[in-house]
Scaffold this motif. Structure first.
Motif, PDB file in Angstrom:
ATOM      1  N   VAL A  77       0.843  -1.218   0.000  1.00  0.00           N
ATOM      2  CA  VAL A  77       0.000   0.000   0.000  1.00  0.00           C
ATOM      3  C   VAL A  77       0.870   1.257   0.000  1.00  0.00           C
ATOM      4  CG1 VAL A  77      -2.024  -1.087   1.080  1.00  0.00           C
ATOM      5  CG2 VAL A  77      -0.380   0.140   2.536  1.00  0.00           C
ATOM      6  N   LYS A  78       2.017   1.175   0.663  1.00  0.00           N
ATOM      7  CA  LYS A  78       2.918   2.349   0.656  1.00  0.00           C
ATOM      8  C   LYS A  78       3.337   2.647  -0.777  1.00  0.00           C
ATOM      9  CE  LYS A  78       6.870   4.398   3.021  1.00  0.00           C
ATOM     10  NZ  LYS A  78       7.636   4.813   1.855  1.00  0.00           N
ATOM     11  N   LYS A  79       3.667   1.580  -1.508  1.00  0.00           N
ATOM     12  CA  LYS A  79       4.079   1.736  -2.911  1.00  0.00           C
ATOM     13  C   LYS A  79       2.893   2.160  -3.789  1.00  0.00           C
ATOM     14  CE  LYS A  79       6.008  -1.065  -6.650  1.00  0.00           C
ATOM     15  NZ  LYS A  79       6.215  -2.453  -7.061  1.00  0.00           N
ATOM     16  N   ALA A  80       1.747   1.493  -3.599  1.00  0.00           N
ATOM     17  CA  ALA A  80       0.586   1.731  -4.470  1.00  0.00           C
ATOM     18  C   ALA A  80       0.118   3.174  -4.420  1.00  0.00           C
ATOM     19  CB  ALA A  80      -0.557   0.797  -4.066  1.00  0.00           C
ATOM     20  N   PHE A  81       0.185   3.798  -3.254  1.00  0.00           N
ATOM     21  CA  PHE A  81      -0.354   5.158  -3.096  1.00  0.00           C
ATOM     22  C   PHE A  81       0.752   6.186  -2.873  1.00  0.00           C
ATOM     23  CE2 PHE A  81      -3.546   2.060  -1.820  1.00  0.00           C
ATOM     24  CZ  PHE A  81      -4.546   2.374  -2.722  1.00  0.00           C
ATOM     25  N   ASP A  82       2.005   5.739  -3.024  1.00  0.00           N
ATOM     26  CA  ASP A  82       3.159   6.619  -2.786  1.00  0.00           C
ATOM     27  C   ASP A  82       2.994   7.315  -1.419  1.00  0.00           C
ATOM     28  OD1 ASP A  82       5.578   7.732  -3.356  1.00  0.00           O
ATOM     29  OD2 ASP A  82       4.763   9.410  -4.509  1.00  0.00           O
ATOM     30  N   ALA A  83       2.660   6.516  -0.414  1.00  0.00           N
ATOM     31  CA  ALA A  83       2.373   7.046   0.928  1.00  0.00           C
ATOM     32  C   ALA A  83       3.664   7.404   1.654  1.00  0.00           C
ATOM     33  CB  ALA A  83       1.588   6.007   1.727  1.00  0.00           C
ATOM     34  N   ASP A  84       3.519   8.271   2.657  1.00  0.00           N
ATOM     35  CA  ASP A  84       4.681   8.657   3.479  1.00  0.00           C
ATOM     36  C   ASP A  84       4.915   7.658   4.615  1.00  0.00           C
ATOM     37  OD1 ASP A  84       5.052  11.109   2.048  1.00  0.00           O
ATOM     38  OD2 ASP A  84       3.255  11.857   3.058  1.00  0.00           O
ATOM     39  N   GLY A  85       3.854   6.955   5.003  1.00  0.00           N
ATOM     40  CA  GLY A  85       3.962   5.982   6.087  1.00  0.00           C
ATOM     41  C   GLY A  85       2.749   5.065   6.071  1.00  0.00           C
ATOM     42  N   VAL A  86       2.714   4.144   7.022  1.00  0.00           N
ATOM     43  CA  VAL A  86       1.601   3.180   7.102  1.00  0.00           C
ATOM     44  C   VAL A  86       1.244   2.986   8.573  1.00  0.00           C
ATOM     45  CG1 VAL A  86       0.835   0.833   6.548  1.00  0.00           C
ATOM     46  CG2 VAL A  86       2.496   1.965   5.060  1.00  0.00           C
ATOM     47  N   THR A  87      -0.052   3.121   8.895  1.00  0.00           N
ATOM     48  CA  THR A  87      -0.523   2.813  10.253  1.00  0.00           C
ATOM     49  C   THR A  87      -1.100   1.401  10.263  1.00  0.00           C
ATOM     50  OG1 THR A  87      -0.959   5.103  10.844  1.00  0.00           O
ATOM     51  CG2 THR A  87      -2.215   3.449  12.030  1.00  0.00           C
ATOM     52  N   ILE A  88      -0.702   0.607  11.275  1.00  0.00           N
ATOM     53  CA  ILE A  88      -1.218  -0.754  11.437  1.00  0.00           C
ATOM     54  C   ILE A  88      -1.942  -0.802  12.774  1.00  0.00           C
ATOM     55  CG2 ILE A  88      -0.538  -3.180  11.748  1.00  0.00           C
ATOM     56  CD1 ILE A  88       1.785  -2.582   9.780  1.00  0.00           C
ATOM     57  N   MET A  89      -3.225  -1.219  12.741  1.00  0.00           N
ATOM     58  CA  MET A  89      -4.051  -1.209  13.964  1.00  0.00           C
ATOM     59  C   MET A  89      -4.777  -2.539  14.112  1.00  0.00           C
ATOM     60  SD  MET A  89      -5.913   2.501  13.691  1.00  0.00           S
ATOM     61  CE  MET A  89      -6.533   2.259  12.030  1.00  0.00           C
ATOM     62  N   GLN A  90      -5.067  -2.867  15.367  1.00  0.00           N
ATOM     63  CA  GLN A  90      -5.785  -4.120  15.633  1.00  0.00           C
ATOM     64  C   GLN A  90      -6.510  -3.955  16.971  1.00  0.00           C
ATOM     65  OE1 GLN A  90      -5.170  -6.855  17.990  1.00  0.00           O
ATOM     66  NE2 GLN A  90      -7.002  -7.711  17.014  1.00  0.00           N
TER      67      GLN A  90
END
Ligand code: 5GP
Length: 142
Positions: free
Chosen positions: A77-90
């Motif tokens: 997803v970081k690559k797909a949307f050229d994101a600056d970061g990724v939040t992981i939650m559970q």
């Protein structure tokens, strides 16, 4: 004592194919699909096929394969949307914010200065979910 797993939950129905989803990944143990009420563009859910309500009652053997795919989806997803970061939650149980009682992990691309939208907020248009799913599949393939 933990409440029993309810096989009628919405993710169990998605896993059985009784309810449609925008899938981006599937293997023997894990499925990943778009969250219909995304907290950010590209919000993806990673779900083990093995039944458990959440982390509290999960078989530990489920967690390694699950988190290997969480990492894979986070990178994609970081690559797909050229994101600056990724939040992981559970989330575990209602007090924590859990609303669907089949173990799952949220993977949300993040952009500098863009806050998360509310949890279980607004439904996204199916065509937007389909387009975003396509971008993630492409990133996974490339
Ligand atoms: P929880 O609160 O249990 O951690 O998260 C459940 C997530 O599932 C929420 O982010 C919500 O938007 C999402 N969700 C609820 N119903 C559906 C559905 O029918 N399909 C999909 N793909 N996501 C759903």
């Amino acid at each position: 004592m933990a409440e029993a797993y309810d096989p009628g939950n919405i993710f169990a129905k998605i896993l059985r194919g009784e309810i449609p989803s925008h899938r981006v990944y599937e293997d023997d143990a894990v499925v990943a699909f778009m969250d219909v009420m995304p907290q950010g563009m590209g919000h993806t859910l990673v779900v083990p096929k093995a039944p458990s309500r959440n982390m509290l009652d999960a078989d530990p053997a489920t967690l390694g394969p699950l988190f290997a795919i969480v990492q894979k989806i986070a990178v994609a997803v970081k690559k797909a949307f050229d994101a600056d970061g990724v939040t992981i939650m559970q989330f575990n149980e209602p007090a924590s914010g859990q609303t669907v009682y089949h173990l799952h992990v949220h993977v949300v691309p993040r952009f500098e200065g863009v806050p998360l939208k509310p949890h279980s907020g607004q439904m996204e248009k199916p065509e937007v979910l389909a387009e975003n799913a396509g971008k993630i599949r492409e990133a996974l393939a490339g």
